[in-house]
Scaffold this active site. Structure first.
Site, PDB file in Angstrom:
ATOM      1  CB  CYS A  91      -0.914  -0.019   1.226  1.00 14.75           C
ATOM      2  SG  CYS A  91      -1.868   1.497   1.452  1.00 14.75           S
TER       3      CYS A  91
ATOM      4  CB  VAL B 115      -3.202  -0.527   6.120  1.00 14.30           C
ATOM      5  CG1 VAL B 115      -3.598  -1.697   6.974  1.00 14.30           C
ATOM      6  CG2 VAL B 115      -2.983  -0.953   4.669  1.00 14.30           C
TER       7      VAL B 115
ATOM      8  CE1 TYR C 112      -4.868   1.484  -5.432  1.00  9.27           C
ATOM      9  CE2 TYR C 112      -3.359   3.339  -5.603  1.00  9.27           C
ATOM     10  CZ  TYR C 112      -3.667   2.091  -5.111  1.00  9.27           C
ATOM     11  OH  TYR C 112      -2.782   1.428  -4.291  1.00  9.27           O
TER      12      TYR C 112
END
Length: 316
Positions: free
Chosen positions: A63, A132, A194
């Site tokens: 991430c 997260v 994204y």
């Protein structure tokens, strides 16, 4: 995701979309701040004083948002002050899970199997995604903050009286420039990849694709004057934000997210900049290419067969 504290369906990457098929990211829910004296920060409530050993980060090497908190933790000399748990890079049907993969940790603090259980431990009626990074207070047994932008700001200054760190990643003289470029980096690059990868219409994909490469071209031109960092000679949080996307670009976003006009390795100034940042003490330890590739290519909606490509070769 969680609905009213209950896991309702298998994890999937698209959180929401607008009427034109653009990917829409969920907002963070926990926004308290650690401060030097425990007074309330810009958002949330007080009571989170900077103390050695009190706080913990739950992160994923896959991430980028979590990795930027690891970078600031390293740069600010906080590795002995804030402990860390790394989740399994392979996304399960219940999202992030603990253990079961080389370099992934069990949840030694709370004994959970999945990240979503951390959220419902704090709020049994929580609705949303269990993301997260999570900054955890061991003393109060609660989530301090799950917004990486907040976390890197508090790590930049809250512990300085304890560590003696003089590095300032958000210096006053550059704040307007940092804020301006951060905004563009987020919309056009960090989240832009994204928006390309999770687009649900050709229009949304085309828009995001062009946005990503327009900004990459601009950054390449900016760095062509020989400067060390995006805003000149000083490392700032803007460089941290850029790095986490650049280091994932060739191995994940180029192929899986269809951002395939060219590799970062084909842009000489950006590639040199990426290597320069990677070689700063502590930064290499925040990058795990195996976790990044295994994690992204485990997204079933984009790669149902789960095949992880052999290349491209990483040159850092």
């Amino acid at each position: 995701m969680l609905v009213d504290g209950k896991w309702t369906k298998a994890w999937q990457p698209v959180q929401a979309k607008d009427k034109e098929g653009r990917f829409v990211r969920q907002s963070s829910s926990f926004r308290h701040w650690i401060t030097p004296d425990g007074e309330a920060g810009p958002t949330g409530e007080g009571g989170f004083k900077a103390e050695a050993g009190r706080y913990h980060l739950y992160v994923a090497f896959i991430c980028p948002w979590a990795s930027r908190t690891l970078m600031v933790r390293a740069l600010k000399g906080l590795t002995d002050y804030i402990s860390v748990s790394v989740v399994n890079p392979v996304l399960s049907d219940q999202g992030w899970q603990f253990g079961g993969y080389p370099g992934a940790d069990d949840d030694q603090l709370n004994g959970h199997h999945f990240m979503h259980q951390i959220y419902t431990q704090v709020d049994p009626r929580y609705t949303g995604r269990a993301t997260v990074p999570v900054l955890w207070d061991k003393q109060r047994k609660m989530i301090v903050n799950n917004e990486s932008a907040d976390i890197i700001r508090m790590l930049n200054s809250a512990f300085d009286s304890l560590t003696g760190s003089t590095l300032d990643l958000y210096p006053k003289q550059y704040r307007s420039d940092i804020d301006s470029l951060n905004e563009r980096l987020y919309h056009e690059l960090n989240n832009g990849v994204y928006k390309a990868g999770f687009a649900s219409s050709q229009f949304a994909y085309d828009e995001a694709y062009h946005s990503v490469f327009n900004l990459l071209d601009e950054l390449e031109q900016t760095l062509s004057d020989g400067r060390a960092y995006l805003l000149g000679s000083e490392l700032t949080e803007t460089d941290i934000r850029a790095f986490v996307t650049l280091v994932r670009f060739d191995v994940a976003y180029y192929g899986l997210f269809k951002c395939n006009r060219e590799l970062i390795a084909q842009k000489p100034y950006l590639q040199a900049y990426l290597k320069r940042l990677y070689r700063i003490d502590g930064i290499a330890d925040t990058v795990n290419i195996d976790h990044i590739k295994q994690g992204y290519y485990s997204i079933k909606a984009l790669n149902p067969a789960g095949i992880v490509p052999m290349g491209p070769e990483v040159n850092l």
